[in-house]
Design a protein around this motif. Structure first.
Motif, mmCIF file in Angstrom:
data_model
loop_
_atom_site.group_PDB
_atom_site.id
_atom_site.type_symbol
_atom_site.label_atom_id
_atom_site.label_comp_id
_atom_site.label_asym_id
_atom_site.label_seq_id
_atom_site.Cartn_x
_atom_site.Cartn_y
_atom_site.Cartn_z
ATOM 1 N N SER A 83 -24.972 12.544 4.857
ATOM 2 C CA SER A 83 -25.836 12.349 6.034
ATOM 3 C C SER A 83 -27.256 12.787 5.692
ATOM 4 C CB SER A 83 -25.310 13.150 7.225
ATOM 5 O OG SER A 83 -23.987 12.777 7.543
ATOM 6 N N PRO A 84 -27.996 11.958 4.935
ATOM 7 C CA PRO A 84 -29.365 12.348 4.558
ATOM 8 C C PRO A 84 -30.294 12.403 5.775
ATOM 9 C CG PRO A 84 -28.911 10.086 3.924
ATOM 10 C CD PRO A 84 -27.612 10.658 4.394
ATOM 11 N N PHE A 85 -31.311 13.288 5.693
ATOM 12 C CA PHE A 85 -32.237 13.464 6.814
ATOM 13 C C PHE A 85 -33.289 12.364 6.854
ATOM 14 C CE2 PHE A 85 -30.952 17.915 5.780
ATOM 15 C CZ PHE A 85 -30.186 18.109 6.919
ATOM 16 N N ALA A 86 -33.586 11.760 5.719
ATOM 17 C CA ALA A 86 -34.618 10.725 5.666
ATOM 18 C C ALA A 86 -34.142 9.591 4.772
ATOM 19 C CB ALA A 86 -35.925 11.306 5.132
ATOM 20 N N ARG A 87 -34.734 8.442 4.966
ATOM 21 C CA ARG A 87 -34.335 7.278 4.199
ATOM 22 C C ARG A 87 -34.776 7.415 2.746
ATOM 23 N NH1 ARG A 87 -35.347 2.331 2.352
ATOM 24 N NH2 ARG A 87 -33.687 0.819 2.666
ATOM 25 N N SER A 88 -33.901 6.998 1.827
ATOM 26 C CA SER A 88 -34.199 7.020 0.393
ATOM 27 C C SER A 88 -33.535 5.812 -0.252
ATOM 28 C CB SER A 88 -33.677 8.323 -0.239
ATOM 29 O OG SER A 88 -32.254 8.344 -0.199
ATOM 30 N N ASP A 89 -33.615 5.757 -1.566
ATOM 31 C CA ASP A 89 -32.977 4.652 -2.286
ATOM 32 C C ASP A 89 -31.488 4.883 -2.505
ATOM 33 O OD1 ASP A 89 -35.385 3.324 -2.485
ATOM 34 O OD2 ASP A 89 -35.909 4.251 -4.414
ATOM 35 N N ALA A 90 -30.971 6.034 -2.107
ATOM 36 C CA ALA A 90 -29.554 6.339 -2.319
ATOM 37 C C ALA A 90 -28.677 5.373 -1.524
ATOM 38 C CB ALA A 90 -29.261 7.772 -1.903
ATOM 39 N N SER A 91 -27.616 4.910 -2.156
ATOM 40 C CA SER A 91 -26.680 3.996 -1.502
ATOM 41 C C SER A 91 -25.258 4.494 -1.712
ATOM 42 C CB SER A 91 -26.831 2.575 -2.043
ATOM 43 O OG SER A 91 -26.586 2.548 -3.434
ATOM 44 N N VAL A 92 -24.372 4.063 -0.844
ATOM 45 C CA VAL A 92 -22.983 4.505 -0.897
ATOM 46 C C VAL A 92 -22.064 3.324 -0.654
ATOM 47 C CG1 VAL A 92 -23.429 6.879 -0.173
ATOM 48 C CG2 VAL A 92 -23.055 5.106 1.554
ATOM 49 N N ASP A 93 -20.832 3.451 -1.118
ATOM 50 C CA ASP A 93 -19.767 2.535 -0.743
ATOM 51 C C ASP A 93 -19.006 3.158 0.427
ATOM 52 O OD1 ASP A 93 -20.108 0.475 -2.766
ATOM 53 O OD2 ASP A 93 -19.525 2.043 -4.184
ATOM 54 N N VAL A 94 -18.364 2.324 1.220
ATOM 55 C CA VAL A 94 -17.784 2.809 2.475
ATOM 56 C C VAL A 94 -16.336 2.343 2.596
ATOM 57 C CG1 VAL A 94 -18.038 2.877 4.991
ATOM 58 C CG2 VAL A 94 -20.075 2.624 3.534
ATOM 59 N N TYR A 95 -15.446 3.264 2.954
ATOM 60 C CA TYR A 95 -14.076 2.913 3.308
ATOM 61 C C TYR A 95 -13.855 3.253 4.769
ATOM 62 C CZ TYR A 95 -13.454 7.915 2.283
ATOM 63 O OH TYR A 95 -13.584 9.285 2.252
ATOM 64 N N ALA A 96 -12.912 2.600 5.407
ATOM 65 C CA ALA A 96 -12.638 2.851 6.829
ATOM 66 C C ALA A 96 -11.299 2.223 7.176
ATOM 67 C CB ALA A 96 -13.748 2.279 7.704
ATOM 68 N N ARG A 97 -10.860 2.498 8.396
ATOM 69 C CA ARG A 97 -9.673 1.848 8.949
ATOM 70 C C ARG A 97 -10.082 1.109 10.217
ATOM 71 N NH1 ARG A 97 -4.579 3.415 7.007
ATOM 72 N NH2 ARG A 97 -4.667 5.142 5.506
ATOM 73 N N LEU A 98 -9.479 -0.058 10.408
ATOM 74 C CA LEU A 98 -9.749 -0.809 11.627
ATOM 75 C C LEU A 98 -9.153 -0.082 12.826
ATOM 76 C CD1 LEU A 98 -8.982 -4.454 10.408
ATOM 77 C CD2 LEU A 98 -11.232 -3.515 10.936
ATOM 78 N N ALA A 99 -9.924 -0.027 13.910
ATOM 79 C CA ALA A 99 -9.406 0.541 15.144
ATOM 80 C C ALA A 99 -8.343 -0.391 15.721
ATOM 81 C CB ALA A 99 -10.542 0.732 16.145
ATOM 82 N N PRO A 100 -7.410 0.115 16.534
ATOM 83 C CA PRO A 100 -6.388 -0.760 17.126
ATOM 84 C C PRO A 100 -7.027 -1.924 17.882
ATOM 85 C CG PRO A 100 -5.843 1.552 17.491
ATOM 86 C CD PRO A 100 -7.208 1.536 16.891
ATOM 87 N N GLY A 101 -6.563 -3.126 17.594
ATOM 88 C CA GLY A 101 -7.073 -4.315 18.252
ATOM 89 C C GLY A 101 -8.318 -4.901 17.631
#
Length: 809
Positions: free
Chosen positions: A204-222
């Motif tokens: 959770s960076p405080f300011a925008r930068s060139d750093a990038s991330v990959d993201v995993y998640a689970r779909l909410a029901p429905g």
């Protein structure tokens, strides 16, 4: 309904003609084996659930820009999460990196590592085999560095030491405590062998930068991936609107995409390519079934009088039909069992080849072998084969008119229906083999081109790795430039190193020719921007004209640029590009800088699409590293003697400059290019082997069908010869009939092929001329096969005396 006597009777019939039985089983096993194999490959790569609990809901979130997908800005993702994402749950971020594990004896080992949010193991629902996963405190700034090891690293590096927990090891030069070991086979989210926690500030960076991330998640029901993507698009637009200046930056994403991990791995062309392969394999199965159905039909026709006698004596017609089907069932089941073994052998070989070739880069769910879904699919293919193979003999048996047959013989029972079936089968054979050969040839050619691309790089004795400089440790351009200068001094001072340089691909950029004005942004030409360090000569490529970067190309000096040969020839044909000037522009069309061309480099293939060559493929602009410092770059080293000594020299050089900078895995450049083309090489091999098998099926099938069609008209040939028709006239008559069937089959196959190849050409860049040549060659080959089969069969038939032909049953 079922009687063991019928089963034993069918076995006796098959044993009486053992050659026929073995041939049909082998042919069908080939067709079934190809279908089962291609299904298993596609299923494992694209559709099979991840080997994790609750994997059906797991998705990967990606950013989309210019039709491509990739990582998401860390700041943007953090802001979207803070705004509240309703259609996704258990969201986490990570980045794939490399880690250097230093052993007690001083040797180092590169690990495929993942720096992940602390909830990564809770998300995957997999508990460590030993110890624990990450906890919230591990992500606090200043917390003790910890690592969770993969099972393979634990076994190979630490010999499976049960006392590994709480041991302090050196990773990336830092003392790090081992807190857990994951179970064997676990490598989420891709091919990880070690896991390190990301700090809260990185998540959770405080300011925008060139750093990038990959993201995993689970779909909410429905929720669905589409609805989740639409929600993320809306949130991203809100972030853009609230962040000043973000809209003018090149890194601004066009939108968000939610995919399964399987889809992401081969997006966007993977499903289409493998779908084409499955279509080809299904057509081969149909071809095999038609061939076997025709052979069984011929056997049935030989037994029509027997069937008529049994019907006249009161045998139930339904039981007779069931007896006829039993032969097909036995052949199909035996062929299916053999096909499972053949497919299993092929999958085992594929698994070994891919694991050895893509070691450390192979997604952990890409494991091929015979499993329950494959067996179920094989059963489905066998049932389909039973239905197709038994259809013709069953139809023939049910159409028997016992009175007519006993009175007039077998030829009286065949009539026009039998002739129509034979002609339809020949036409179907022509359609199937034509489509298989056209599509298979085109796809094999495409894959061959991709597998044998000339990248324009001399890979002999060339090693490569990457270095990423921590932003907090190297915030200034001067600091980054100094690091690369010291690294190159260390490398060039080592006796194992012949040459070394640093470069970084910045991606596509727009530029303007000096003195040329452009109306809109899209009018500006595109080229790939490459940052390169100073060097006497470029490593792996050739300098064609002018000079390479040297001590004159420093920050604050004359802004210089080197262009690729393709770009120079495109804009200054027949002239020297030296001394010309180009202007680099940003995404808004604002001129960033004007640079003077000081050299021309040999062409190097750029871009991710290996199937298409366009004006941007070789267009490149090289700018000096000192005038455009980057925080992540590739290191190219050409070594003199031992490769292993050169690898150690690279690790030692980086460690001497900064022990906390972690290099990526060191690979020979030929290995890198091989990994880029391994799928294309595999596809070439598959399509070629499928094509050869299909051609053999076509040669035997077309001849068998044509011969059977002529044999059924033997009595007609005898009549024609008895009333004075010449052999040449009869042959021409049959050839004309065959040409009509050929024309119909070729027209139908052409319509199918045009539709498929239109889709293929959209992503593969296959020209109309190439497709035309392939089509002409296939038409010539199929026509030759059909006409030769008819000519040979008819020539054999007219050799009989008319009296023999008239008595033929």
């Amino acid at each position: 309904m079922f009687h063991w006597a019928d089963f034993r009777y069918a076995l006796r019939l098959l044993r009486k003609s053992m050659g026929f039985t073995v041939l049909t089983i082998v042919v069908l096993a080939g067709g079934l084996g190809i279908s089962i194999y291609t299904y298993a490959v596609l299923n494992a790569m694209l559709y099979k659930d991840l080997p994790l609990p609750g994997s059906a809901s797991i998705v990967r979130v990606a950013g989309e820009k210019d039709g491509r997908i990739g990582a998401v800005g860390a700041y943007e993702m953090s802001e979207m999460r803070a705004a509240g994402i309703r259609r996704l749950e258990e969201i986490g971020v990570y980045e794939t990196t490399s880690a250097v594990l230093s052993s007690i004896d001083g040797r180092t080992r590169a690990l495929a590592a993942v720096r992940a949010e602390w909830n990564v193991f809770e998300f995957s629902r997999v508990r460590p085999q030993l110890g624990r996963g990450f906890i919230r405190n591990d992500a606090i700034e200043g917390a003790e560095p910890v690592v969770v090891l993969g099972h393979g690293v634990w076994q190979s590096v630490f010999a499976g030491d049960p006392d590994i927990l709480d041991r302090v090891v050196r990773i990336n030069g830092r003392l790090t405590r081992v807190v857990g070991v994951m179970p064997e086979g676990y490598a989420f989210p891709g091919a990880a062998t070690a896991w390190l926690p990301m700090s809260n500030r990185e998540v959770s960076p405080f300011a925008r930068s060139d750093a990038s991330v990959d993201v995993y998640a689970r779909l909410a029901p429905g929720a669905s991936p589409r609805s989740a993507g639409m929600e993320l698009d809306s949130l991203l637009e809100r972030v853009h609107a609230q962040t000043p200046g973000i809209n003018a930056e090149e890194t601004r994403l066009d939108g968000m995409t939610v995919l399964t991990f399987q889809e992401f791995q081969t997006y966007p062309d993977g499903p289409f390519v493998f779908g084409i392969l499955n279509v080809v394999s299904l057509f081969i199965l149909l071809l095999a079934c038609v061939n076997i159905g025709n052979m069984l039909l011929a056997r049935t026709n030989e037994r029509l009088k027997e069937i008529a006698v049994r019907v006249a004596l009161g045998a139930p017609r339904l039981r007779l039909v069931f007896q006829m089907m039993l032969e097909s069932v036995i052949i199909c089941v035996a062929g299916g069992i053999l096909a499972i073994f053949l497919a299993g052998w092929g999958l085992h070989a594929t698994n070994g080849f891919m694991n050895s070739t893509l070691e450390g880069h192979l997604p952990y769910w890409w494991q091929w072998g015979i499993d329950l879904p494959t067996v179920v699919a094989g059963l489905a293919f066998v049932l389909l084969a039973i239905a197709l193979v038994s259809a013709l003999p069953t139809y023939s048996a049910t159409r028997v008119n016992s009175n007519t047959l006993l009175r007039d013989g077998t030829r009286g029972a065949r009539g026009r229906a039998s002739g129509r079936i034979s002609r339809a089968l020949v036409t179907l054979q022509i359609v199937l083999i034509s489509v298989i050969m056209v599509v298979g040839s085109a796809m094999a050619l495409i894959a061959y081109r991709a597998a044998h691309i000339d990248f324009g790089i001399d890979t002999e004795r060339l090693l490569t790795t990457t270095v990423s400089l921590p932003v907090d440790a190297y915030p200034e351009d001067e600091q980054r430039t100094l690091f690369y200068d010291r690294l190159l001094q260390e490398l060039r001072g080592n006796r194992e190193v012949e040459a070394a340089m640093v470069s970084s691909n910045l991606g596509e950029t727009r530029f303007a020719l000096d003195g040329v004005e452009y109306n809109v942004l899209d009018d500006y030409p595109l080229a790939t921007a490459i940052v390169g360090s100073q060097a006497p000569e470029p490593v792996g490529t050739r300098l064609l004209e002018g000079r390479y970067f040297d001590s004159r190309d420093v920050a604050g000096g004359l802004a210089t640029v080197i262009v690729s040969e393709a770009l120079a020839q495109a804009y200054w044909p027949g002239e020297s590009a030296l001394g010309r000037r180009v202007r680099l522009v940003d995404e808004a069309g604002k001129v960033l800088e004007q640079r003077t061309i000081v050299g021309v480099m040999s062409n190097v293939r750029r871009g991710e699409n290996l199937l298409v060559t366009d004006s941007q493929t070789y267009a490149a602009l090289y700018v000096p590293l000192a005038q455009s410092p980057v925080d992540s770059a590739g290191v190219l080293v050409k070594y003199r003697g031992s490769e292993s000594d050169a690898r150690s020299a690279i690790y030692q050089a980086i460690s001497r400059v900064d022990a906390y900078v972690v290099p990526g895995p060191i690979s020979s450049y030929s290995e890198v290019l091989q990994k880029l083309t391994v799928m294309a090489t595999t596809m070439t091999d598959i399509f070629v082997k499928c094509g050869i098998f299909a051609l053999l099926l076509a040669m035997t099938g077309i001849y068998g069908l044509s011969s059977n069609a002529v044999v059924q008209r033997t009595h007609e040939i005898g009549l024609r010869r008895a009333i004075g028709a010449t052999d040449a006239h009869i042959i021409r008559l049959f050839m004309a009939t065959g040409m009509r069937q050929l024309a119909v089959g070729l027209v139908v196959s052409a319509l199918i092929c045009v539709a498929i190849m239109f889709l293929v050409s959209r992503f593969a860049g296959v020209g109309a001329g190439t497709l035309t040549v392939i089509g002409v060659l296939v038409v010539a080959l199929v026509s030759a096969l059909v006409l030769a089969a008819i000519y040979i069969s008819t020539s054999r038939a007219v050799r009989h005396e008319p009296s023999v032909a008239l008595r033929y049953e």
